[in-house]
Motif scaffolding. Structure first.
Motif, short mmCIF file in Angstrom:
data_model
loop_
_atom_site.label_atom_id
_atom_site.label_comp_id
_atom_site.label_asym_id
_atom_site.label_seq_id
_atom_site.Cartn_x
_atom_site.Cartn_y
_atom_site.Cartn_z
N LEU A 164 25.12 0.09 16.06
CA LEU A 164 26.22 -0.06 17.01
C LEU A 164 27.47 -0.66 16.38
O LEU A 164 28.47 -0.85 17.07
N LYS A 165 27.44 -0.99 15.09
CA LYS A 165 28.62 -1.54 14.43
C LYS A 165 28.53 -1.21 12.93
O LYS A 165 27.46 -0.87 12.42
N ASN A 166 29.66 -1.30 12.27
CA ASN A 166 29.70 -1.08 10.83
C ASN A 166 29.11 -2.29 10.11
O ASN A 166 29.51 -3.43 10.38
N LEU A 167 28.18 -2.05 9.21
CA LEU A 167 27.61 -3.13 8.41
C LEU A 167 28.52 -3.42 7.23
O LEU A 167 29.02 -2.50 6.58
N GLN A 168 28.77 -4.70 6.96
CA GLN A 168 29.69 -5.07 5.90
C GLN A 168 29.23 -4.59 4.53
O GLN A 168 30.04 -4.32 3.66
N CYS A 169 27.93 -4.47 4.35
CA CYS A 169 27.41 -4.03 3.05
C CYS A 169 27.59 -2.53 2.84
O CYS A 169 27.40 -2.04 1.73
N GLY A 170 27.94 -1.80 3.89
CA GLY A 170 28.14 -0.37 3.76
C GLY A 170 26.88 0.46 3.91
O GLY A 170 26.91 1.68 3.72
N ALA A 230 15.23 2.16 7.85
CA ALA A 230 15.61 3.20 6.89
C ALA A 230 16.55 4.17 7.59
O ALA A 230 16.14 4.88 8.51
N PHE A 231 17.82 4.18 7.17
CA PHE A 231 18.80 5.06 7.78
C PHE A 231 18.71 6.47 7.19
O PHE A 231 18.27 6.66 6.05
N ASP A 232 19.13 7.44 7.99
CA ASP A 232 19.05 8.84 7.56
C ASP A 232 19.91 9.12 6.34
O ASP A 232 19.69 10.10 5.63
N SER A 233 20.89 8.25 6.09
CA SER A 233 21.75 8.43 4.92
C SER A 233 21.04 8.09 3.61
O SER A 233 21.56 8.37 2.54
N VAL A 282 27.02 2.64 9.39
CA VAL A 282 28.23 2.47 10.19
C VAL A 282 27.86 2.69 11.66
O VAL A 282 26.74 3.08 11.98
N ASN A 283 28.83 2.46 12.52
CA ASN A 283 28.63 2.69 13.94
C ASN A 283 28.25 4.15 14.18
O ASN A 283 28.99 5.07 13.84
N GLY A 284 27.06 4.36 14.74
CA GLY A 284 26.58 5.71 14.99
C GLY A 284 25.54 6.19 14.00
O GLY A 284 24.94 7.26 14.19
N SER A 285 25.28 5.43 12.93
CA SER A 285 24.27 5.84 11.96
C SER A 285 22.87 5.79 12.58
O SER A 285 22.53 4.85 13.28
N LEU A 286 22.09 6.83 12.32
CA LEU A 286 20.73 6.91 12.84
C LEU A 286 19.73 6.46 11.79
O LEU A 286 19.93 6.65 10.59
N GLY A 287 18.65 5.85 12.26
CA GLY A 287 17.63 5.37 11.34
C GLY A 287 16.29 5.24 12.01
O GLY A 287 16.14 5.52 13.21
N THR A 288 15.30 4.80 11.25
CA THR A 288 13.93 4.62 11.73
C THR A 288 13.44 3.24 11.33
O THR A 288 13.63 2.82 10.19
N VAL A 289 12.83 2.54 12.28
CA VAL A 289 12.25 1.24 11.98
C VAL A 289 10.98 1.46 11.16
O VAL A 289 10.01 2.03 11.65
#
Length: 276
Positions: free
Chosen positions: A215-221, A258-261, A224-231
């Motif tokens: 829901l927000k951009n992570l400072q480490c990069g 783990a983000f899809d990126s 970002v807002n909208g990035s999808l991932g899996t716990v």
């Protein structure tokens, strides 16, 4: 300003006055004769054929604001139209969406041929789009209650233990001698409008293997807002050091996502957590 169509005209006027007050030091910021937005360069992105402001009938469109007309007088207002669709690569599907986007109800009512083309486009969408999306895909919902119901349904399909996290106000002062409630939300702030309109849920339910969205951009990069991932892992760390030494040691929970990126990020909770 992103999604400019969702900003009503009166709110845009307020933005103009705030910019004038901050950049030019004018008490009557936004009064006649002041340059738009205090000469601050403005880049507005959006599509006026998509979502309007919720109160657009009472407060007007952004392009109906006086400051928008002022920009045409003060500056050479430049419009850039983006023509290439990057989210879809099926030309027939994109063309159908463009026709629906530009079609008006008046045109459909006035021209039987246009009404026939509208029905053909609707038939194409209902037959072209799969009735059931692939597993793990994102479903867009118009209202939060529908999205919450879909999230609960999908979460119930994940056969791993439940972890429930309670949101807290990190600005809240200590409450007595209870160190565990150092950042707990006081009762008098539970109806705070800031929490009412916060995009984050008051209570977050997670499972290992469930899908999440940032829901927000992570400072480490990492996301970002909208990035999808899996716990991938929920790790409970006993007696973990937290903050100054006088706070002692307490339990924390680390959520590995783990983000899809391809990036992996570990979210560390505060002392307020529930595990069942």
């Amino acid at each position: 300003i992103d999604e400019i169509s969702m900003l009503d005209g009166k709110t845009l006027e307020i933005v103009h006055r705030v910019c004038c007050a901050g950049l030019m030091g004018t008490a009557a910021a936004g009064s006649h004769g002041r340059p738009p937005f205090g000469r601050l360069q403005l880049v507005a992105c959006g599509d006026a054929l998509q979502l309007p402001a919720v109160n657009v009938l009472e407060r007007g469109w952004f392009f109906q604001a006086e400051v928008w007309r002022m920009m045409r007088r003060w500056y050479k207002l430049r419009t850039v139209e983006l023509l290439h669709c990057h989210r879809q690569d099926e030309r027939a599907f994109v063309a159908c969406l463009q026709r629906i986007r530009k079609r008006t109800k008046a045109a459909v009512d006035a021209d039987p041929r246009e009404a026939m083309r509208a029905r053909a486009d609707l038939h194409y969408l209902t037959t072209h789009c799969a009735p059931e999306p692939p597993p793990g895909s994102v479903k867009l919902c118009a209202v939060n209650i529908t999205a919450n119901q879909e999230n609960e349904r999908r979460l119930a399909e994940v056969a791993t233990p439940v972890h429930v996290f309670q949101s807290v106000d990190a600005r809240a002062p200590f409450m007595g001698n209870d160190r565990a409630s150092a950042i707990a939300l006081p009762r008098n702030q539970q109806q705070d409008p800031a929490f009412k309109h916060c995009p984050a849920a008051r209570v977050l339910v997670l499972k290992e293997g469930c899908r999440v969205v940032c829901l927000k951009n992570l400072q480490c990069g990492a996301a970002v807002n909208g990035s999808l991932g899996t716990v991938r892992k929920v790790q409970i760390v006993r007696d973990a050091p937290r903050g100054p030494a006088d706070l002692g040691r307490m339990t924390e929970v680390r959520v590995h996502v783990a983000f899809d990126s391809g990036n992996t990020y570990v979210f560390v909770t505060g002392p307020q957590w529930i595990h069942r």
